[in-house]
Design a protein around this motif. Structure first.
Motif, PDB file in Angstrom:
ATOM      1  N   SER A  50       0.855  -1.194   0.000  1.00 17.21           N
ATOM      2  CA  SER A  50       0.000   0.000   0.000  1.00 17.21           C
ATOM      3  C   SER A  50       0.889   1.242   0.000  1.00 17.21           C
ATOM      4  CB  SER A  50      -0.920  -0.008   1.224  1.00 17.21           C
ATOM      5  OG  SER A  50      -0.153  -0.136   2.383  1.00 17.21           O
ATOM      6  N   PHE A  52       1.889   5.051   1.357  1.00 20.87           N
ATOM      7  CA  PHE A  52       1.832   5.855   2.572  1.00 20.87           C
ATOM      8  C   PHE A  52       1.071   7.163   2.291  1.00 20.87           C
ATOM      9  CE2 PHE A  52       6.092   4.000   4.313  1.00 20.87           C
ATOM     10  CZ  PHE A  52       5.411   2.876   4.751  1.00 20.87           C
ATOM     11  N   GLN A  55       2.434   9.680  -0.115  1.00 19.02           N
ATOM     12  CA  GLN A  55       2.447   9.154  -1.486  1.00 19.02           C
ATOM     13  C   GLN A  55       1.048   9.227  -2.107  1.00 19.02           C
ATOM     14  OE1 GLN A  55       4.049   5.347  -0.362  1.00 19.02           O
ATOM     15  NE2 GLN A  55       6.140   6.133  -0.212  1.00 19.02           N
ATOM     16  N   GLY A  79      11.447   9.609   6.851  1.00 17.22           N
ATOM     17  CA  GLY A  79      10.995   8.209   6.785  1.00 17.22           C
ATOM     18  C   GLY A  79       9.551   8.033   6.373  1.00 17.22           C
ATOM     19  N   SER A  80       8.885   9.113   5.903  1.00 16.45           N
ATOM     20  CA  SER A  80       7.464   8.987   5.545  1.00 16.45           C
ATOM     21  C   SER A  80       7.266   8.529   4.103  1.00 16.45           C
ATOM     22  CB  SER A  80       6.747  10.316   5.784  1.00 16.45           C
ATOM     23  OG  SER A  80       7.340  11.338   5.006  1.00 16.45           O
ATOM     24  N   GLY A  81       8.369   8.351   3.375  1.00 14.33           N
ATOM     25  CA  GLY A  81       8.270   7.804   2.017  1.00 14.33           C
ATOM     26  C   GLY A  81       8.223   8.862   0.930  1.00 14.33           C
ATOM     27  N   LYS A  82       8.954   9.950   1.112  1.00 21.22           N
ATOM     28  CA  LYS A  82       8.917  11.032   0.122  1.00 21.22           C
ATOM     29  C   LYS A  82       9.503  10.595  -1.221  1.00 21.22           C
ATOM     30  CE  LYS A  82      10.862  14.094   2.983  1.00 21.22           C
ATOM     31  NZ  LYS A  82      10.767  13.367   4.250  1.00 21.22           N
ATOM     32  N   THR A  83      10.503   9.707  -1.182  1.00 26.85           N
ATOM     33  CA  THR A  83      11.163   9.334  -2.443  1.00 26.85           C
ATOM     34  C   THR A  83      10.159   8.716  -3.425  1.00 26.85           C
ATOM     35  OG1 THR A  83      13.093   8.816  -1.094  1.00 26.85           O
ATOM     36  CG2 THR A  83      13.173   8.141  -3.405  1.00 26.85           C
ATOM     37  N   GLY A 398      18.486  12.243   5.013  1.00 23.66           N
ATOM     38  CA  GLY A 398      17.919  11.332   4.026  1.00 23.66           C
ATOM     39  C   GLY A 398      18.357   9.875   4.049  1.00 23.66           C
ATOM     40  N   ASP A 400      18.742   6.142   4.417  1.00 24.40           N
ATOM     41  CA  ASP A 400      17.732   5.155   4.797  1.00 24.40           C
ATOM     42  C   ASP A 400      18.417   3.805   4.978  1.00 24.40           C
ATOM     43  OD1 ASP A 400      14.860   4.408   4.996  1.00 24.40           O
ATOM     44  OD2 ASP A 400      15.369   3.167   3.274  1.00 24.40           O
ATOM     45  N   ARG A 425      16.811   9.106  11.331  1.00 26.59           N
ATOM     46  CA  ARG A 425      17.458   7.902  10.769  1.00 26.59           C
ATOM     47  C   ARG A 425      16.845   6.650  11.369  1.00 26.59           C
ATOM     48  NH1 ARG A 425      17.347   9.735   7.089  1.00 26.59           N
ATOM     49  NH2 ARG A 425      16.798  11.700   7.991  1.00 26.59           N
ATOM     50  N   ARG A 428      11.641   4.858  10.948  1.00 25.81           N
ATOM     51  CA  ARG A 428      11.267   5.131   9.563  1.00 25.81           C
ATOM     52  C   ARG A 428      10.167   4.183   9.095  1.00 25.81           C
ATOM     53  NH1 ARG A 428      14.640   8.460   7.225  1.00 25.81           N
ATOM     54  NH2 ARG A 428      14.476   7.715   5.085  1.00 25.81           N
ATOM     55  N   ALA A 429       9.406   4.624   8.146  1.00 16.70           N
ATOM     56  CA  ALA A 429       8.347   3.811   7.532  1.00 16.70           C
ATOM     57  C   ALA A 429       7.435   3.177   8.591  1.00 16.70           C
ATOM     58  CB  ALA A 429       8.969   2.734   6.641  1.00 16.70           C
TER      59      ALA A 429
HETATM   60  N1  LIG Z   1       4.509   2.467   0.599  1.00 17.20           N
HETATM   61  C1  LIG Z   1       5.508   1.953   1.298  1.00 17.20           C
HETATM   62  N2  LIG Z   1       5.374   0.773   1.964  1.00 17.20           N
HETATM   63  C2  LIG Z   1       6.406   0.265   2.686  1.00 17.20           C
HETATM   64  N3  LIG Z   1       7.612   0.863   2.810  1.00 17.20           N
HETATM   65  C3  LIG Z   1       7.790   2.027   2.170  1.00 17.20           C
HETATM   66  C4  LIG Z   1       6.765   2.628   1.382  1.00 17.20           C
HETATM   67  N4  LIG Z   1       7.246   3.774   0.877  1.00 17.20           N
HETATM   68  C5  LIG Z   1       8.505   3.905   1.320  1.00 17.20           C
HETATM   69  N5  LIG Z   1       8.830   2.851   2.100  1.00 17.20           N
HETATM   70  C6  LIG Z   1      10.106   2.672   2.820  1.00 17.20           C
HETATM   71  O1  LIG Z   1      10.163   3.701   3.792  1.00 17.20           O
HETATM   72  C7  LIG Z   1      11.511   4.081   4.019  1.00 17.20           C
HETATM   73  C8  LIG Z   1      11.620   5.591   4.037  1.00 17.20           C
HETATM   74  O2  LIG Z   1      11.369   6.118   2.752  1.00 17.20           O
HETATM   75  P1  LIG Z   1      12.133   7.406   2.200  1.00 17.20           P
HETATM   76  O3  LIG Z   1      13.605   7.188   2.281  1.00 17.20           O
HETATM   77  O4  LIG Z   1      11.558   7.750   0.896  1.00 17.20           O
HETATM   78  O5  LIG Z   1      11.705   8.472   3.311  1.00 17.20           O
HETATM   79  P2  LIG Z   1      11.853  10.049   3.291  1.00 17.20           P
HETATM   80  O6  LIG Z   1      10.525  10.614   3.622  1.00 17.20           O
HETATM   81  O7  LIG Z   1      12.490  10.489   2.018  1.00 17.20           O
HETATM   82  O8  LIG Z   1      12.838  10.293   4.525  1.00 17.20           O
HETATM   83  P3  LIG Z   1      13.983  11.430   4.743  1.00 17.20           P
HETATM   84  O9  LIG Z   1      13.268  12.725   4.997  1.00 17.20           O
HETATM   85  O10 LIG Z   1      14.735  10.958   5.927  1.00 17.20           O
HETATM   86  O11 LIG Z   1      14.784  11.478   3.486  1.00 17.20           O
HETATM   87  C9  LIG Z   1      12.334   3.395   2.937  1.00 17.20           C
HETATM   88  O12 LIG Z   1      12.996   2.278   3.501  1.00 17.20           O
HETATM   89  C10 LIG Z   1      11.314   2.915   1.937  1.00 17.20           C
HETATM   90  O13 LIG Z   1      11.702   1.741   1.294  1.00 17.20           O
END
Ligand SMILES: Nc1ncnc2c1ncn2[C@@H]1O[C@H](COP(=O)(O)OP(=O)(O)OP(=O)(O)O)[C@@H](O)[C@H]1O
Length: 463
Positions: A50, A52, A55, A79-83, A398, A400, A425, A428-429
């Motif tokens: 699913s 987040f 996303q 760690g909220s999944g911005k990438t 950033g 991970d 760090r 996360r997630a």
């Molecule tokens: N939909 C999802 N379901 C499960 N895991 C996810 C999902 N989206 C991202 N992740 C995992 O969540 C973790 C954090 O994602 P990401 O690195 O994109 O966070 P971020 O918001 O960019 O954090 P930061 O601000 O520290 O850079 C990663 O390990 C990624 O694989």
């Protein structure tokens, strides 16, 4: 001081009515509208079932009838999944492209971060026939060029005229993940490297990238991606390097195959951070188009939901002993220990390695080391061959690494933003995580006061 300065900065009108990401919920892939089935399989192969909240919120703004109408400014916790929030809609939208050329550029401040983001794109883009490249200076410039630029006729042995060779240079990638320095090298000197067809520009870790000029990469990219009409009014020579090899790449209206005589699509920008700046002067550098602000909740910055914060009060001279006791109590759990400088990182790591009773592998990770050493250490840490990483703030942004349960602020962070990125760090997630901060008793009041606005309650840790 820093906070007082910030309070006097007016907030831009479009930032006052944001989309609140905290109102969104996880969305199973089966329920996500318009998701390309090939991407669904790719996501499932990554172990994702699913999306987040951030996303889902970005998906809603970018896929469907509104399709990237506005530039997006995304402020969402670590760690909220911005990438994936930007990678997925970009890949889905580009999946219809007919001709390969460079359409999406993602810029990050460090090489390790760029590698991490490239891996996310590489996990989904090939499923829809897109190719992803990396420009970070990891390999020699010649090797990097051969990865990014193709010479089809020359390679097939049917092109001998040097003029033809130039004409025939083509991008080998649809999406490029780059650090600013290497990006500028290619803009300035790589034949066939062009931003002429760029549709998406992502500026990840925006506040960090805006803090340093990095050879004026941002004004250069914006200038090269402006249409003729916009270009007429500005004078690029004020910041463009004199030997500017790619000036020819400034986009003209309707030049691309399929766009003849039609207005060229606008370059869409997505800017992201867990601590996005609200400073109008800094944001103005991005030249945003009708921006939409997405943020989580009402507080300016937010920590991960499942982060537990602890304070450890001790005399300065006893700090190393407290740290050793803490690390002992954490056992083999992965942990990152943050210090305030590269020098103290080195000293502390050396000291910890002299404590024989700590039967864990401890390594240093800092800006003082060569990139190859840092990358090797990070790989070993990811693989669990190292349990504790002693790090300067090179690691804060950033990165991970799976299974980091604990973060220790051996030296207290000077700014709230630093605390957020260090603590981020772990937890996360949606995972649990703990952040310990070692404080001298004189520092406690000041530290807690400055962190109160985060709604952060510190529990005293007993070790
Ligand atoms: N939909 C999802 N379901 C499960 N895991 C996810 C999902 N989206 C991202 N992740 C995992 O969540 C973790 C954090 O994602 P990401 O690195 O994109 O966070 P971020 O918001 O960019 O954090 P930061 O601000 O520290 O850079 C990663 O390990 C990624 O694989």
């Amino acid at each position: 001081m820093e906070e007082a300065k910030k309070k006097s900065v007016p907030v831009l009108p479009w930032m006052r009515s944001p989309v609140d990401v905290s109102l969104f919920e996880d969305c199973p892939l089966d329920h996500l509208p318009c998701l390309d089935p090939r991407l669904k399989v790719a996501l499932q192969n990554m172990g994702i079932s699913s999306l987040f909240p951030v996303q889902v919120a970005v998906w809603q703004e970018t896929i469907g009838p509104g399709l990237f109408e506005r530039d997006l400014c995304i402020n969402s916790p670590t760690g909220s999944g911005k990438t994936l929030s930007y990678a997925l809609p970009i890949v889905q939208t580009l999946s219809n492209r007919a001709v390969r050329c460079l359409r999406a550029l993602v810029v990050l401040p460090t090489r390790d971060l760029a590698l991490q983001v490239k891996d996310v794109f590489a996990a989904i883009a090939p499923a829809v026939g897109l190719s992803v490249g990396l420009a970070v200076g990891q390999s020699s410039i010649a090797d990097e060029i051969s990865e990014l630029i193709k010479r089809p006729k020359l390679e097939a042995g049917i092109c001998y005229d040097p003029e033809d060779v130039l004409q025939e240079l083509q991008s080998a990638v649809d999406i490029l993940v780059a650090t600013p320095g290497r990006l500028m090298d290619h803009i300035n000197a790589t034949r066939g490297f062009t931003l002429e067809h760029l549709c998406y520009l992502v500026v990840d870790e925006t506040d960090r990238l805006l803090r340093e000029a990095y050879q004026a990469w941002l004004p250069t990219v914006l200038q090269l991606t402006r249409s003729d009409n916009e270009n007429r009014f500005s004078d690029a020579s004020t910041f463009l390097p004199s030997a500017f090899g790619s000036l020819k790449t400034i986009r003209r209206c309707g030049v691309e195959r399929g766009f003849k005589d039609k207005p060229y699509p606008r370059l869409v920008k997505m800017v992201l951070s867990a601590t996005l700046t609200q400073d109008p002067n800094k944001l103005a550098q991005l030249d945003l188009h009708h921006p939409l602000f997405l943020t989580t909740g009402e507080t300016r910055y937010k920590l991960p939901e499942r982060l537990e914060s602890y304070k450890l009060i001790c005399e300065s001279k006893l700090k190393p002993l407290y740290l050793v006791a803490l690390l002992q109590s954490l056992g083999e759990e992965k942990c990152i220990v943050f210090t305030s400088s590269v020098e103290s990182t080195h000293r502390l790591c050396t000291l910890l390695n002299h404590f024989g009773e700590l039967r864990i592998k401890i390594k240093e990770y800092s800006g003082l080391q060569r990139q190859s050493v840092r990358s090797k250490t990070l790989k070993a840490f990811r693989e669990g061959k190292i349990q504790v990483l002693v790090s300067s703030d090179a690691m804060t942004r950033g990165m991970d690494v799976e299974g980091v349960n604990n973060v220790v602020n051996y030296d207290k962070p000077a700014y709230i933003k630093t605390y957020i990125h260090r603590a981020g760090r772990t937890a996360r997630a949606g995972q649990l995580g703990r952040c310990f901060t070692l404080l001298h008793k004189d520092e406690v009041c000041f530290h807690l006061d400055s962190f109160r606005f985060l709604g952060l309650l510190f529990t005293t840790a007993w070790i």
